[in-house]
Motif scaffolding. Structure first.
Motif, PDB file in Angstrom:
ATOM      1  N   VAL A 525     -31.048 -16.485 -85.585  1.00 54.80           N
ATOM      2  CA  VAL A 525     -30.130 -16.494 -84.451  1.00 54.80           C
ATOM      3  C   VAL A 525     -30.666 -17.461 -83.398  1.00 54.80           C
ATOM      4  O   VAL A 525     -31.854 -17.430 -83.053  1.00 54.80           O
ATOM      5  CB  VAL A 525     -29.954 -15.090 -83.856  1.00 54.80           C
ATOM      6  CG1 VAL A 525     -29.016 -15.124 -82.655  1.00 54.80           C
ATOM      7  CG2 VAL A 525     -29.437 -14.132 -84.920  1.00 54.80           C
ATOM      8  N   ALA A 526     -29.806 -18.331 -82.908  1.00 53.52           N
ATOM      9  CA  ALA A 526     -30.213 -19.301 -81.899  1.00 53.52           C
ATOM     10  C   ALA A 526     -30.719 -18.581 -80.648  1.00 53.52           C
ATOM     11  O   ALA A 526     -30.226 -17.505 -80.288  1.00 53.52           O
ATOM     12  CB  ALA A 526     -29.035 -20.204 -81.544  1.00 53.52           C
ATOM     13  N   PRO A 527     -31.730 -19.151 -79.972  1.00 56.19           N
ATOM     14  CA  PRO A 527     -32.301 -18.492 -78.788  1.00 56.19           C
ATOM     15  C   PRO A 527     -31.269 -18.165 -77.710  1.00 56.19           C
ATOM     16  O   PRO A 527     -31.405 -17.161 -77.002  1.00 56.19           O
ATOM     17  CB  PRO A 527     -33.333 -19.509 -78.290  1.00 56.19           C
ATOM     18  CG  PRO A 527     -33.689 -20.324 -79.493  1.00 56.19           C
ATOM     19  CD  PRO A 527     -32.442 -20.406 -80.312  1.00 56.19           C
ATOM     20  N   ALA A 528     -30.240 -18.987 -77.578  1.00 58.06           N
ATOM     21  CA  ALA A 528     -29.259 -18.758 -76.523  1.00 58.06           C
ATOM     22  C   ALA A 528     -28.278 -17.640 -76.844  1.00 58.06           C
ATOM     23  O   ALA A 528     -27.531 -17.187 -75.967  1.00 58.06           O
ATOM     24  CB  ALA A 528     -28.486 -20.045 -76.246  1.00 58.06           C
ATOM     25  N   ALA A 529     -28.253 -17.184 -78.101  1.00 54.83           N
ATOM     26  CA  ALA A 529     -27.329 -16.123 -78.494  1.00 54.83           C
ATOM     27  C   ALA A 529     -27.992 -14.761 -78.338  1.00 54.83           C
ATOM     28  O   ALA A 529     -29.212 -14.634 -78.430  1.00 54.83           O
ATOM     29  CB  ALA A 529     -26.887 -16.332 -79.942  1.00 54.83           C
ATOM     30  N   ASP A 530     -27.200 -13.743 -78.113  1.00 56.95           N
ATOM     31  CA  ASP A 530     -27.694 -12.375 -77.963  1.00 56.95           C
ATOM     32  C   ASP A 530     -27.670 -11.715 -79.330  1.00 56.95           C
ATOM     33  O   ASP A 530     -26.636 -11.184 -79.765  1.00 56.95           O
ATOM     34  CB  ASP A 530     -26.820 -11.610 -76.969  1.00 56.95           C
ATOM     35  CG  ASP A 530     -27.374 -10.243 -76.622  1.00 56.95           C
ATOM     36  OD1 ASP A 530     -28.072  -9.648 -77.453  1.00 56.95           O
ATOM     37  OD2 ASP A 530     -27.080  -9.745 -75.509  1.00 56.95           O
ATOM     38  N   ALA A 531     -28.801 -11.746 -80.033  1.00 55.78           N
ATOM     39  CA  ALA A 531     -28.863 -11.247 -81.398  1.00 55.78           C
ATOM     40  C   ALA A 531     -28.512  -9.763 -81.478  1.00 55.78           C
ATOM     41  O   ALA A 531     -27.816  -9.320 -82.402  1.00 55.78           O
ATOM     42  CB  ALA A 531     -30.256 -11.490 -81.974  1.00 55.78           C
ATOM     43  N   GLY A 532     -28.989  -8.976 -80.530  1.00 49.49           N
ATOM     44  CA  GLY A 532     -28.703  -7.550 -80.553  1.00 49.49           C
ATOM     45  C   GLY A 532     -27.224  -7.247 -80.389  1.00 49.49           C
ATOM     46  O   GLY A 532     -26.672  -6.392 -81.091  1.00 49.49           O
TER      47      GLY A 532
END
Length: 593
Positions: A525-532
């Protein structure tokens, strides 16, 4: 009452009866009468319980007080007067009622309070359901004195919606002032009589006692009968009496405004005495268009998903934009001794009327359940802003022409079909490259006749191309000029097997189907996205849909973005993903059930 030709609809009547019977058994009211309307005709009606304690069950001719459903009659009266040039919606209310002239309208710099503000409940008055309901029989002279004394404002007019009975009582006085006759006389002569609504009126004494539902409240000793309030100044907001049969005519008139074929049929029927509807179709449509956002919002469908759709108020009617069903128009009524609801679905002409004789009986809940049970399944419903809600003939012709073009591209044929912006937005050579990728990934394709085409508007068309390797969507949008031309062409391009995009989709679908699995390691998951947040939303949808399999591609560029249809055990979902095609990082993932 007419038996419908649609056997599927007839079969759903038993289900609807079960819904209403079960709802009645919860004990919220002594009786419920309800009806189902299609194409301007009452095709089913039933009653449960007792219209009066110990009496027979109600039927479609049993008269109930309909409370705030009365507001649509008042709004219609205003629109009649507007159409005849007797008033304008943006006229100051004080031009018709001098006792309003000294009001401060809630703020020193507030503009005038207009008829439109009153219609849309943006006058700024505090909401007043408990108080307003008890003012039904207020004598007109006392109401005029109340107005002359001034009223409180929560907001300056035109700045915010707040439900107001007072506003519609004022509208009733404006109707009388503009028409030069009492409010009830105007409504009866100009609306009820032309529509042959003989079992609709303003006082209990107008109807035989045996045909009248009595109102009740539940007290410590059980059901207690409540007396009927007399006709008075607040009748324009909640004083109408009516029955399922008459209200079927009333609701049909609004639904027919979006369906010209039904409008013509109604004009030939007994329910309107062989005459056209007294209120012009364009005025009835205007009443059903959103005029003010209520601030009442549907619950979010999934945590973290876009917010639920807002509710709107038109002129005397509520408007909801359901994400699955499209536009639903309705109004409830709640009053000491009674509850009511009417709602209709303009795209199909289906309507439901539900009347109960218990204080503030929640007929909206049961009417909503019944309408949902009788609406036929469909891939998507029009919002019904266009009469007929069918694709233009030119749209269907363009679909055929585009299908031929995609099978054998010719620049000259494309130039004749498309607006000039199509080649500017994406040059033909790039479009040809997309078609080559499409053939490479799904094989030789042809229009898929097993999947029905869809139109979101008359100028839009979506259909499907299928090859041995899969199915993709094609969509066109025509422009407004005459004759119209195709202004946009979209073709979903699926990812190549083994590509980062294909691997991401495969991994996510496998994860959705395994409730115990950890997030797939192959989907960074890209760092800017909220994986949770992404994981929680996808997992919620998986619980709702059950085990899923990938299907047609709805959209996508073939390398970084894709929207794929997921067929589940319990529901169909659309999974949309956006990745970095170089690193394979997931930038965004959305799912709609």
């Amino acid at each position: 009452m007419r038996v419908p030709r649609d056997l599927a609809l007839s079969a759903s009547f038993a289900t609807a009866d079960d819904i209403v019977r079960s709802y009645h058994q919860r004990g919220g009211q002594p009786a419920i009468a309800y009806g189902i309307v299609r194409d301007g005709e009452l095709v089913h009606a039933a009653g449960f319980g007792a219209r009066s304690l110990g009496g027979p069950p109600p039927d479609e001719r049993t008269v109930f007080r309909i409370a705030s459903m009365s507001k649509s009659f008042t709004a219609s009266a205003i629109m009649l007067l507007r159409d005849e040039g007797m008033l304008a919606l943006d006229d100051p209310a004080s031009a018709y009622l001098p006792q309003l002239a000294g009001w401060d309208n809630g703020a020193a710099d507030a503009g005038p309070l207009t008829i439109r503000h009153l219609l849309t409940m943006t006058a700024g008055f505090p909401t007043d359901d408990p108080w307003g309901d008890r003012q039904q029989g207020l004598p007109l002279a006392e109401f005029d004195a109340l107005l002359a004394h001034g009223v409180g404002f929560n907001w300056a007019p035109g700045t915010r919606f707040e439900y107001s009975n007072l506003g519609y009582a004022i509208l009733g006085r404006i109707v009388a002032a503009a028409a030069g006759v009492p409010y009830d006389e105007f409504v009866r002569n100009r609306l009820l009589t032309p529509l042959s609504m003989s079992r609709t009126g303003f006082a209990a004494e107008e109807f035989p006692g045996s045909e009248l539902a009595l109102g009740y409240r539940r007290g410590q000793d059980g059901w207690q009968e409540l007396p009927f309030d007399p006709y008075g100044a607040f009748a324009p907001m909640g004083g109408v009496f009516s029955c399922v049969a008459d209200l079927a005519t009333w609701a049909s008139g609004f639904a027919a405004a979006f369906r010209p074929v039904i409008e013509a049929r109604l004009a030939e029927s007994d329910c309107v005495a062989g005459a056209a509807h007294p209120l012009a179709a364009d005025s009835r449509r205007l009443m059903q268009l959103p005029q003010a956002v209520t601030g009442w919002r549907a619950a979010d469908r999934l945590p973290g998903a876009p917010p639920g759709s807002p509710a709107y108020y038109g002129f005397g009617l509520f408007i909801d934009e359901d994400p699955a069903l499209g536009r639903i128009v309705s109004h409830s009524g709640g009053y000491p001794g009674f509850g009511s609801n009417m709602r209709w679905h303009p795209p199909t002409g289906l309507a439901v009327i539900a009347l109960g004789n218990g204080t503030y009986a929640r007929m909206n809940a049961v009417a909503e359940l019944v309408l949902g049970a009788v609406l036929p399944p469909a891939p998507g419903y029009q919002v019904a802003l266009s009469p007929g809600a069918k694709p233009w003939p030119e749209t269907l012709a363009a679909q055929e022409s585009v299908s031929r073009l995609l099978l054998g591209w010719d620049d000259a044929a494309a130039d004749a079909l498309f607006c000039e912006n199509v080649a500017l937005d994406k040059p033909y050579q790039e479009r040809l490259a997309d078609l080559a990728l499409l053939r490479e990934r799904i094989g030789d394709f042809a229009p898929d006749t097993s999947r029905p085409a869809q139109s979101d508007t008359p100028a839009h068309r979506r259909w499907w191309l299928t090859g041995e390797g899969g199915t993709v969507a094609v969509a066109i949008q025509l422009n407004p000029q005459r004759p119209p031309r195709v202004q946009s062409l979209g073709i979903a391009v699926p990812p190549a097997p083994g590509s980062p995009l294909a691997k991401t989709l495969t991994a996510l679908v496998a994860w959705l189907n395994d409730p115990a699995a950890a997030w797939p390691a192959t989907v960074p998951v890209a760092p800017a996205a909220d994986a949770g947040l992404i994981a929680r939303r996808l997992r919620m949808a998986a619980v709702w849909a059950g085990q899923v399999t990938s299907g047609a591609f709805q959209a996508g560029d073939g390398s970084s973005s894709a929207t794929v249809e997921l067929s589940g055990e319990h529901a169909t979902a659309n999974l949309a993903v956006l990745i970095n095609p170089v690193t394979g990082e997931l930038r965004q993932a959305d799912i709609a059930v």
